[in-house]
Scaffold this active site. Structure first.
Site, PDB file in Angstrom:
ATOM      1  N   SER A 223      -1.103  -1.615   1.485  1.00 38.58           N
ATOM      2  CA  SER A 223      -1.520  -0.855   0.304  1.00 38.58           C
ATOM      3  C   SER A 223      -2.597   0.195   0.555  1.00 38.58           C
ATOM      4  CB  SER A 223      -1.999  -1.808  -0.793  1.00 38.58           C
ATOM      5  OG  SER A 223      -3.172  -2.487  -0.409  1.00 38.58           O
TER       6      SER A 223
ATOM      7  N   LYS B 252      -7.800  -4.324  -8.329  1.00 30.03           N
ATOM      8  CA  LYS B 252      -8.289  -3.208  -7.527  1.00 30.03           C
ATOM      9  C   LYS B 252      -9.054  -2.195  -8.374  1.00 30.03           C
ATOM     10  CE  LYS B 252      -4.946  -3.713  -3.836  1.00 30.03           C
ATOM     11  NZ  LYS B 252      -3.952  -3.072  -2.970  1.00 30.03           N
TER      12      LYS B 252
END
Length: 362
Positions: free
Chosen positions: A255, A300
């Protein structure tokens, strides 16, 4: 003892028993929470995250932070009290244990997979960044993996560069299988290779390989269709005109690809991509600059905002989930490609936030 006192005492004992049971009874859940966020333009553990040599680099300012998710370990079993606290909490996410740790894979296998994904994300980020800058990237066919107990085991190794099979030049991975399957099972197949160690050394020193070997492997019969095989998986490796190293330990998964690519571009160009702004983000990236979705987007964004981020580059397919629980003060910017991210960073740098493509909950 008065009835009222007895009732209260019994209720208290029952509550204590329930709490004890809640602490002792394991439940099949794991917890996700915001993990560390690291500025790809800066340092981590005393070392620059992006290390480029052999090419001119430029000063950078601001932040291009990659973000992570922290998860409970594969062997850890939550109790009922922890699960309930996680469900009620705002910054954590409780998910079925099998979502993070499938039953058909061991912890070692999962760790290996995430490490490989992280390594591949770095490679893709380098290629995407250089393509964005129109800097040529070389390709070569390599042995990606060798099947255990196959004819190739011990003869060929992961990282070996395959230059030819039976004297025929190899230009793409598919060529290897085509040339091998021209044989009958049991016939020898000749590989002209650059050994992995020599290929790695030549790439590091930016020189031509000095060693080539001819390796002969006797083919075997594939169990599924009886064709000739040697037991290798061919893939593509890239060569770069200068050295790019990404130094970041204890991180796995793909990611961070987008933020690595943007960090590389920022260091290789005189324009300051962020204009000193604090930008964070996430997203996988392929070699052509396509940005893909990731897991744990809500964690996140929380982690990024807590560190001071004002803008968050969000993969298009994660936008709806991120926008449903957007941290206050964080602008979610939708990106689908490397080009999208570059255009949005230009607007952020110039203070033109009104023209940014924003994530919405719908």
């Amino acid at each position: 003892m008065p009835r009222r006192t007895a009732t209260m005492l019994a209720s208290l004992l029952m509550l204590i028993a329930l709490l004890c049971a809640g602490v002792l009874i394991p439940v099949p859940y794991s917890e996700m929470s915001p993990g560390p966020t690291v500025n790809t333009l800066g340092e981590h553990d005393g070392e620059p995250v992006l290390q480029i040599s052999g090419r001119r680099t430029y000063p950078t300012s601001g932040h291009l932070n990659m973000t992570t998710v922290r998860v409970t370990g594969s062997q850890y079993r939550m109790n009922l009290v922890e699960a309930v606290a996680g469900w009620l909490g705002h910054d954590n996410l409780v998910v079925p244990h099998s979502t993070l740790y499938p039953d058909d894979k061991s912890p070692d296998q999962l760790n290996q997979e995430t490490a490989e994904e992280f390594s591949q994300s770095q490679e893709s980020a380098k290629v995407a960044a250089l393509k964005q800058l129109d800097i040529p990237v070389g390709t070569r066919v390599v042995v990606s993996s060798v099947v255990k107990d196959s004819p190739a085991e011990g003869a060929l190794h992961a990282g070996d560069v395959i230059k030819a099979v039976d004297g025929t030049e190899v230009k793409q991975p598919g060529d290897v299988a085509k040339l091998v399957t021209k044989h009958q099972p049991g016939q020898p197949v000749s590989f002209l290779i650059v050994p992995a160690k020599e290929a790695a050394a030549a790439e590091k020193e930016k020189r031509q390989p000095k060693v080539e070997d001819t390796v002969t492997v006797v083919s075997a019969k594939a169990p599924e269709d009886k064709r000739a095989v040697v037991g290798i998986q061919a893939g593509t490796d890239h060569t770069f005109p200068f050295s790019i190293n990404i130094k970041l330990a204890d991180v796995g998964g793909p990611s961070a690809g987008l933020m690595f690519a943007l960090g590389i571009v920022d260091k290789l160009t005189p324009d300051d991509l962020t204009g000193g702004k604090f930008v964070a983000g996430t997203g996988t990236i392929d070699e052509n600059g396509k940005v893909g979705p990731i897991g744990g987007i809500e964690m996140k964004t929380v982690g990024a905002r807590a560190k001071g981020a004002r803008y968050f580059l969000t993969p298009k397919d994660n936008c709806a989930a991120a926008a449903k629980d957007r941290p206050s003060g964080l602008t979610l910017v939708k990106v689908d490609t490397m080009g999208d991210a570059m255009k949005s960073l230009e607007k952020i740098r110039k203070g033109e936030s009104g023209g940014l493509p924003l994530c919405t909950a719908s």
